[in-house]
Design a protein around this motif. Structure first.
Motif, PDB file in Angstrom:
ATOM      1  N   VAL A  56       1.039  -1.265  -0.084  1.00 34.78           N
ATOM      2  CA  VAL A  56      -0.349   0.334   0.059  1.00 34.78           C
ATOM      3  C   VAL A  56       0.602   1.275   0.221  1.00 34.78           C
ATOM      4  N   SER A  57       2.021   1.263   0.896  1.00 35.13           N
ATOM      5  CA  SER A  57       2.573   2.133   1.170  1.00 35.13           C
ATOM      6  C   SER A  57       3.822   2.647  -0.533  1.00 35.13           C
ATOM      7  N   TYR A  58       3.725   1.471  -1.398  1.00 34.60           N
ATOM      8  CA  TYR A  58       4.422   1.115  -1.978  1.00 34.60           C
ATOM      9  C   TYR A  58       3.662   2.484  -3.278  1.00 34.60           C
ATOM     10  N   ALA A  59       2.539   2.165  -3.232  1.00 35.07           N
ATOM     11  CA  ALA A  59       1.530   2.064  -4.769  1.00 35.07           C
ATOM     12  C   ALA A  59       0.570   3.819  -3.997  1.00 35.07           C
ATOM     13  N   LEU A  60       0.854   4.496  -2.855  1.00 34.59           N
ATOM     14  CA  LEU A  60       0.829   5.597  -2.602  1.00 34.59           C
ATOM     15  C   LEU A  60       2.152   6.304  -3.009  1.00 34.59           C
ATOM     16  N   THR A  61       3.431   5.948  -2.893  1.00 40.78           N
ATOM     17  CA  THR A  61       4.531   6.586  -3.142  1.00 40.78           C
ATOM     18  C   THR A  61       4.393   6.479  -4.502  1.00 40.78           C
ATOM     19  N   ILE A  62       3.826   5.490  -5.747  1.00 41.71           N
ATOM     20  CA  ILE A  62       3.876   6.009  -6.923  1.00 41.71           C
ATOM     21  C   ILE A  62       2.655   6.942  -7.528  1.00 41.71           C
ATOM     22  N   ALA A  63       1.898   6.851  -6.765  1.00 45.54           N
ATOM     23  CA  ALA A  63       0.973   7.906  -6.821  1.00 45.54           C
ATOM     24  C   ALA A  63       1.658   9.583  -6.645  1.00 45.54           C
ATOM     25  N   VAL A  64       2.299  10.166  -5.665  1.00 44.25           N
ATOM     26  CA  VAL A  64       2.775  10.941  -5.192  1.00 44.25           C
ATOM     27  C   VAL A  64       4.023  11.277  -6.719  1.00 44.25           C
ATOM     28  N   MET A  65       4.712  10.153  -6.550  1.00 48.10           N
ATOM     29  CA  MET A  65       5.499  10.585  -7.770  1.00 48.10           C
ATOM     30  C   MET A  65       4.921  10.821  -9.345  1.00 48.10           C
ATOM     31  N   PRO A  86       6.061   9.962   6.456  1.00 50.99           N
ATOM     32  CA  PRO A  86       6.062   9.526   7.739  1.00 50.99           C
ATOM     33  C   PRO A  86       4.175   9.474   7.623  1.00 50.99           C
ATOM     34  N   TRP A  87       3.882  10.570   7.301  1.00 52.79           N
ATOM     35  CA  TRP A  87       2.142  10.366   6.783  1.00 52.79           C
ATOM     36  C   TRP A  87       1.457   9.587   6.354  1.00 52.79           C
ATOM     37  N   MET A  88       2.181   8.696   4.884  1.00 49.29           N
ATOM     38  CA  MET A  88       2.289   8.190   4.094  1.00 49.29           C
ATOM     39  C   MET A  88       2.161   6.187   5.224  1.00 49.29           C
ATOM     40  N   MET A  89       3.489   6.378   6.094  1.00 53.84           N
ATOM     41  CA  MET A  89       3.556   5.289   6.658  1.00 53.84           C
ATOM     42  C   MET A  89       2.071   4.789   7.717  1.00 53.84           C
ATOM     43  N   ARG A  90       1.688   5.288   7.940  1.00 53.01           N
ATOM     44  CA  ARG A  90       0.231   5.907   8.841  1.00 53.01           C
ATOM     45  C   ARG A  90      -0.555   5.487   7.670  1.00 53.01           C
ATOM     46  N   LEU A  91      -0.981   6.552   7.006  1.00 56.26           N
ATOM     47  CA  LEU A  91      -2.041   6.140   6.149  1.00 56.26           C
ATOM     48  C   LEU A  91      -2.255   4.781   5.514  1.00 56.26           C
ATOM     49  N   LEU A 137      -5.225   2.319   5.417  1.00 56.64           N
ATOM     50  CA  LEU A 137      -6.539   1.459   3.721  1.00 56.64           C
ATOM     51  C   LEU A 137      -6.231   0.431   4.339  1.00 56.64           C
ATOM     52  N   PHE A 138      -4.827  -0.171   4.571  1.00 58.30           N
ATOM     53  CA  PHE A 138      -4.558  -1.897   4.954  1.00 58.30           C
ATOM     54  C   PHE A 138      -5.982  -2.688   5.776  1.00 58.30           C
TER      55      PHE A 138
END
Length: 129
Positions: free
Chosen positions: A60-69, A105-110, A114-115
């Motif tokens: 999930v964190s990987y997907a959020l990172t890809i979305a930000v990039m 840090p925010w994406m780790m929590r998010l 989500l999970f």
């Protein structure tokens, strides 16, 4: 729909949408960033359904990172465009990586929120071992 999105962004319990999922509302100190109560203080929903449950949050964190990039790439392409002649690709990489590191840090929590929302439905307390 908007209530669920609001609860996700506020990092509330997926079963009741009222209890906080994290012990501290602030991400500081970073040492206690991921501290969660064992159960929701409002509805007693378990926060960790089974041992090692949150290992899946890496995806999930990987997907959020890809979305930000991707969002930074779209904004960058619309405003400046990419060109190797003026090193704009390197500017994009520097800006995108910096924004991702600041949001981490925010994406780790998010990603944990989500999970857990994938497995626990509103109004249904899920009990496991």
């Amino acid at each position: 729909m908007f209530e669920k999105l609001s609860s996700i962004l506020k990092m509330k319990c997926p079963a009741c949408h009222q209890g906080n999922m994290f012990s501290q509302s602030s991400i500081f100190p970073l040492k206690h960033l991921m501290d969660m109560p064992e159960r929701c203080p409002v509805c007693t929903q378990k926060m960790e359904l089974e041992p090692g449950f949150y290992f899946g949050t890496g995806y999930v964190s990987y997907a959020l990172t890809i979305a930000v990039m991707t969002a930074v790439a779209v904004i960058f392409a619309l405003t400046r465009g990419f060109s190797f002649k003026d090193n704009s690709v390197f500017w994009y990489l520097g800006i995108a990586v910096s924004i991702t590191l600041l949001l981490q840090p925010w994406m780790m929590r998010l990603s944990r929120v989500l999970f857990l929302y994938l497995f626990v439905k509103f109004g249904k307390i899920r009990e496991t071992r």
